[in-house]
Design a protein around this motif. Structure first.
Motif, PDB file in Angstrom:
ATOM      1  N   MET A 125      36.000  38.420  39.763  1.00  0.00           N
ATOM      2  CA  MET A 125      36.730  39.687  39.912  1.00  0.00           C
ATOM      3  C   MET A 125      37.358  39.706  41.303  1.00  0.00           C
ATOM      4  SD  MET A 125      33.704  42.049  38.193  1.00  0.00           S
ATOM      5  CE  MET A 125      34.491  43.641  38.302  1.00  0.00           C
ATOM      6  N   LYS A 126      38.694  39.813  41.334  1.00  0.00           N
ATOM      7  CA  LYS A 126      39.402  39.804  42.626  1.00  0.00           C
ATOM      8  C   LYS A 126      39.924  41.196  42.963  1.00  0.00           C
ATOM      9  CE  LYS A 126      43.381  39.669  45.090  1.00  0.00           C
ATOM     10  NZ  LYS A 126      44.670  40.365  45.005  1.00  0.00           N
ATOM     11  N   PHE A 127      39.680  41.639  44.176  1.00  0.00           N
ATOM     12  CA  PHE A 127      40.175  42.946  44.625  1.00  0.00           C
ATOM     13  C   PHE A 127      41.088  42.744  45.825  1.00  0.00           C
ATOM     14  CE2 PHE A 127      36.301  43.639  42.324  1.00  0.00           C
ATOM     15  CZ  PHE A 127      36.592  44.741  41.533  1.00  0.00           C
ATOM     16  N   GLY A 128      42.300  43.300  45.736  1.00  0.00           N
ATOM     17  CA  GLY A 128      43.296  43.128  46.798  1.00  0.00           C
ATOM     18  C   GLY A 128      43.067  44.081  47.962  1.00  0.00           C
ATOM     19  N   GLY A 129      43.873  43.916  49.000  1.00  0.00           N
ATOM     20  CA  GLY A 129      43.701  44.663  50.244  1.00  0.00           C
ATOM     21  C   GLY A 129      43.658  46.171  50.070  1.00  0.00           C
ATOM     22  N   SER A 130      44.527  46.724  49.218  1.00  0.00           N
ATOM     23  CA  SER A 130      44.543  48.185  49.081  1.00  0.00           C
ATOM     24  C   SER A 130      43.293  48.676  48.350  1.00  0.00           C
ATOM     25  CB  SER A 130      45.819  48.651  48.370  1.00  0.00           C
ATOM     26  OG  SER A 130      45.995  47.908  47.200  1.00  0.00           O
ATOM     27  N   TYR A 162      42.188  42.692  40.137  1.00  0.00           N
ATOM     28  CA  TYR A 162      42.278  44.157  40.259  1.00  0.00           C
ATOM     29  C   TYR A 162      43.200  44.527  41.421  1.00  0.00           C
ATOM     30  CZ  TYR A 162      38.132  44.471  37.260  1.00  0.00           C
ATOM     31  OH  TYR A 162      37.251  44.394  36.208  1.00  0.00           O
ATOM     32  N   SER A 163      44.081  45.522  41.190  1.00  0.00           N
ATOM     33  CA  SER A 163      44.919  45.978  42.302  1.00  0.00           C
ATOM     34  C   SER A 163      45.210  47.469  42.151  1.00  0.00           C
ATOM     35  CB  SER A 163      46.211  45.163  42.381  1.00  0.00           C
ATOM     36  OG  SER A 163      47.060  45.523  41.330  1.00  0.00           O
ATOM     37  N   ASP A 164      46.164  47.947  42.940  1.00  0.00           N
ATOM     38  CA  ASP A 164      46.468  49.387  42.922  1.00  0.00           C
ATOM     39  C   ASP A 164      47.432  49.766  41.802  1.00  0.00           C
ATOM     40  OD1 ASP A 164      48.626  48.052  43.989  1.00  0.00           O
ATOM     41  OD2 ASP A 164      48.913  49.409  45.686  1.00  0.00           O
ATOM     42  N   VAL A 165      47.828  48.814  40.964  1.00  0.00           N
ATOM     43  CA  VAL A 165      48.633  49.129  39.772  1.00  0.00           C
ATOM     44  C   VAL A 165      47.867  48.625  38.545  1.00  0.00           C
ATOM     45  CG1 VAL A 165      50.981  49.222  40.717  1.00  0.00           C
ATOM     46  CG2 VAL A 165      49.957  47.003  40.213  1.00  0.00           C
ATOM     47  N   PRO A 166      48.041  49.306  37.389  1.00  0.00           N
ATOM     48  CA  PRO A 166      47.209  48.932  36.231  1.00  0.00           C
ATOM     49  C   PRO A 166      47.693  47.716  35.444  1.00  0.00           C
ATOM     50  CG  PRO A 166      48.353  51.019  35.823  1.00  0.00           C
ATOM     51  CD  PRO A 166      48.752  50.576  37.194  1.00  0.00           C
ATOM     52  N   GLY A 167      48.534  46.883  36.016  1.00  0.00           N
ATOM     53  CA  GLY A 167      48.951  45.677  35.310  1.00  0.00           C
ATOM     54  C   GLY A 167      50.306  45.220  35.797  1.00  0.00           C
ATOM     55  N   VAL A 168      50.933  44.358  34.981  1.00  0.00           N
ATOM     56  CA  VAL A 168      52.273  43.865  35.288  1.00  0.00           C
ATOM     57  C   VAL A 168      53.264  44.733  34.518  1.00  0.00           C
ATOM     58  CG1 VAL A 168      53.819  41.880  35.181  1.00  0.00           C
ATOM     59  CG2 VAL A 168      51.360  41.524  35.547  1.00  0.00           C
ATOM     60  N   PHE A 169      54.239  45.272  35.220  1.00  0.00           N
ATOM     61  CA  PHE A 169      55.188  46.216  34.629  1.00  0.00           C
ATOM     62  C   PHE A 169      56.569  45.584  34.475  1.00  0.00           C
ATOM     63  CE2 PHE A 169      53.247  50.514  34.572  1.00  0.00           C
ATOM     64  CZ  PHE A 169      51.984  50.165  35.019  1.00  0.00           C
ATOM     65  N   THR A 170      57.429  46.279  33.715  1.00  0.00           N
ATOM     66  CA  THR A 170      58.801  45.795  33.495  1.00  0.00           C
ATOM     67  C   THR A 170      59.635  45.829  34.777  1.00  0.00           C
ATOM     68  OG1 THR A 170      59.301  48.026  32.748  1.00  0.00           O
ATOM     69  CG2 THR A 170      58.905  46.365  31.031  1.00  0.00           C
ATOM     70  N   ALA A 171      59.150  46.521  35.810  1.00  0.00           N
ATOM     71  CA  ALA A 171      59.738  46.489  37.162  1.00  0.00           C
ATOM     72  C   ALA A 171      58.672  47.060  38.083  1.00  0.00           C
ATOM     73  CB  ALA A 171      61.004  47.338  37.239  1.00  0.00           C
ATOM     74  N   ASP A 172      58.866  46.926  39.385  1.00  0.00           N
ATOM     75  CA  ASP A 172      57.903  47.498  40.328  1.00  0.00           C
ATOM     76  C   ASP A 172      57.799  49.002  40.080  1.00  0.00           C
ATOM     77  OD1 ASP A 172      56.459  48.472  42.458  1.00  0.00           O
ATOM     78  OD2 ASP A 172      57.428  47.170  43.934  1.00  0.00           O
ATOM     79  N   PRO A 173      56.625  49.491  39.646  1.00  0.00           N
ATOM     80  CA  PRO A 173      56.516  50.925  39.320  1.00  0.00           C
ATOM     81  C   PRO A 173      56.753  51.835  40.525  1.00  0.00           C
ATOM     82  CG  PRO A 173      54.374  49.814  39.122  1.00  0.00           C
ATOM     83  CD  PRO A 173      55.380  48.746  39.377  1.00  0.00           C
ATOM     84  N   ARG A 174      56.720  51.292  41.727  1.00  0.00           N
ATOM     85  CA  ARG A 174      57.030  52.123  42.897  1.00  0.00           C
ATOM     86  C   ARG A 174      58.523  52.417  42.972  1.00  0.00           C
ATOM     87  NH1 ARG A 174      52.523  52.195  45.904  1.00  0.00           N
ATOM     88  NH2 ARG A 174      51.163  50.452  45.467  1.00  0.00           N
ATOM     89  N   ILE A 175      59.340  51.577  42.340  1.00  0.00           N
ATOM     90  CA  ILE A 175      60.786  51.779  42.379  1.00  0.00           C
ATOM     91  C   ILE A 175      61.285  52.409  41.087  1.00  0.00           C
ATOM     92  CG2 ILE A 175      62.992  50.543  42.449  1.00  0.00           C
ATOM     93  CD1 ILE A 175      61.938  48.794  44.505  1.00  0.00           C
ATOM     94  N   ALA A 195      57.918  39.634  42.342  1.00  0.00           N
ATOM     95  CA  ALA A 195      56.915  40.587  41.819  1.00  0.00           C
ATOM     96  C   ALA A 195      55.556  40.230  42.402  1.00  0.00           C
ATOM     97  CB  ALA A 195      56.864  40.516  40.294  1.00  0.00           C
ATOM     98  N   LYS A 196      55.192  40.873  43.516  1.00  0.00           N
ATOM     99  CA  LYS A 196      54.037  40.361  44.249  1.00  0.00           C
ATOM    100  C   LYS A 196      52.697  40.732  43.632  1.00  0.00           C
ATOM    101  CE  LYS A 196      53.680  43.996  47.639  1.00  0.00           C
ATOM    102  NZ  LYS A 196      52.946  44.308  48.825  1.00  0.00           N
ATOM    103  N   VAL A 197      52.730  41.383  42.455  1.00  0.00           N
ATOM    104  CA  VAL A 197      51.478  41.756  41.809  1.00  0.00           C
ATOM    105  C   VAL A 197      50.594  40.535  41.554  1.00  0.00           C
ATOM    106  CG1 VAL A 197      52.633  41.852  39.541  1.00  0.00           C
ATOM    107  CG2 VAL A 197      50.480  43.060  39.865  1.00  0.00           C
TER     108      VAL A 197
END
Ligand code: ADP
Ligand code: ASP
Ligand code: MG
Length: 410
Positions: free
Chosen positions: A8-13, A174-187, A210-212
């Protein structure tokens, strides 16, 4: 396939502050309580790595590569030790290990080392002793130089996949987004989470910004057949499965990606004769620089060449180019830091002409000028003004209706 071990990998955020570290510890303990052997790998807390890079540059304009890696690798050690402490407080045994203690052996290329092998004996022994094992991400050890190395930005993803391959374990990122999206969900707020994505498409997505998931981690996953589950640290919802193949019929366009991390070099007045491009990209490649889009023109008997490189590779690129002057004479080097890249990715593009035309038309209708274009069978990338990137991503996402579920995926 059922696994008895999970990485299980957890990123910086996900480990940015003490409460988040305690949360990650709880997630690891929950997996253990479900009967799994658990290996956790974590990134440095929050923006720690950026802070360390900044600190190095305040002390030295061109930090020594070995010492740079000694410095950067500390961020992950801190996070790992803290997670292990939090697990102890939950009544479980845990042990944190540095990359080198965990037997992560790499080549000697500082700041972008490649994992060659994992000698996971210490990890396996600790798992056999019923411990949760924490491995510091993003780092390894080179037998050639006997030094600590780091794997490149986002490298804990590669640590996770390599550990999963070596241990025959499931791989959860594991990261701060729930998966890989059709584009960066922040944008693009209405970007859609993908259920599955093929290695092939994910490689193109990661390579185009896509740095996810870090590019190298997807390469490792494809080469070793590791299925990645990319999901959220902060919920239990199912994320995105990155795996071989995909659905029977692939959508023409699966995602829009962007990168604001490219610098375009333009070399003018270089001689127009065979072997010049070979020489230039030989020296640049030997400096471990990943060149992307390349354009060459001949103007009045001399060649002009433009190519893009990641921002962090600018000093190495300049050094490499300067070394060709003895052979190529007095050519000029210009750097453009004001461009960014927007790309469309889709395995279905292979059999559908017309995607490029629609992409160029969409950008033109929004007054966005194209500076450079590059394609692969499943990707089209355009370099445009960096300030236009968010707008371009949103317009392309809308034009290709990526917010709608493709019919065959239903
Ligand atoms: P971590 O610190 O956990 O490694 P990263 O910051 O490296 O996480 O990657 C997650 C980020 O990737 C998200 O916050 C999101 O903004 C960005 N991202 C870019 N493109 C995508 C995409 N297509 N799908 C999901 N996230 C994306
Ligand atoms: N901490 C490193 C970075 O910021 C590695 C990682 O996040 O995986 O790039
Ligand atoms: Mg990351």
């Amino acid at each position: 396939m059922d696994f008895d071990t999970v990485v299980m990998k957890f990123g910086g955020s996900s480990v940015a502050d003490p409460p988040k570290i305690q949360h990650v510890a709880r997630r690891l303990v929950e997996a253990k309580q479900r009967g799994l052997r658990v290996v956790g790998t974590v990134s440095a807390m929050g923006k720690t790595t950026d802070g360390l890079i900044d600190l190095a540059h305040q002390v030295s304009p061109t930090p020594n590569a070995r010492e740079f890696d000694m410095l950067l690798s500390t961020g992950e050690r801190i996070a790992c030790a803290l997670v292990a402490m939090a697990i102890h407080d939950l009544g479980q045994e845990a042990i944190s290990l540095t990359g080198s203690q965990a037997g992560i052996l790499t080549d000697g290329a500082h700041m972008k080392a490649k994992i060659r092998e994992i000698r996971g004996d210490r990890v396996k022994d600790a798992l056999d002793e019923d411990k949760i094992v924490l491995v510091a991400g993003f780092q390894g050890f080179s037998r050639d130089t006997m030094d600590v190395t780091t794997l490149g930005r986002g490298g804990t993803d590669a640590t996770a996949v390599a550990l999963a391959a070596a241990l025959g374990a499931a791989c959860e990122i594991y990261s701060d987004v729930p998966g890989v999206f059709t584009a960066d969900p922040r944008i693009v707020p209405n970007a859609r989470k993908l259920h599955t994505i093929s290695y092939e498409e994910m490689l193109e997505m990661s390579a185009s910004g896509a740095k996810v998931l870090m590019l190298r981690s997807v390469e490792l996953a494809r080469n070793h057949g590791v299925r990645i589950h990319a999901r959220s640290t902060f919920s239990d919802e199912e994320g995105t499965w990155v795996q071989e193949g995909a659905s029977m019929e692939q959508p023409i366009v699966s995602a829009v990606t962007h990168s604001e991390n490219d610098v375009v070099f333009t070399l003018s007045d270089i001689p127009d004769r065979p072997g010049v491009a070979a020489l230039i990209f030989d020296v640049v490649g030997s400096a471990h620089v990943n060149v992307d889009t390349i354009i060459q023109n001949v103007v009045h008997g001399n060649a002009e060449m433009s190519f893009s490189v990641p921002t962090e590779d600018v000093p190495a690129t300049n050094g490499a180019l300067e070394s060709t002057r003895a052979e190529l004479g007095d050519f000029t080097i210009e750097e453009n830091h004001d461009l960014g890249k927007v790309s469309l990715i889709g395995a279905g593009m292979r059999s559908h002409p017309g995607v490029a035309a629609k992409m160029f038309r969409t950008l033109a209708d929004n007054g966005i000028n194209l500076q450079m274009i590059s394609t692969s069978p499943i990707k089209i990338s355009c370099m445009i003004a960096r300030s236009e990137i968010p707008n371009a991503v949103r317009e392309l996402h809308a034009a290709f209706e990526l917010e709608n579920e493709p019919i065959h995926e239903a």
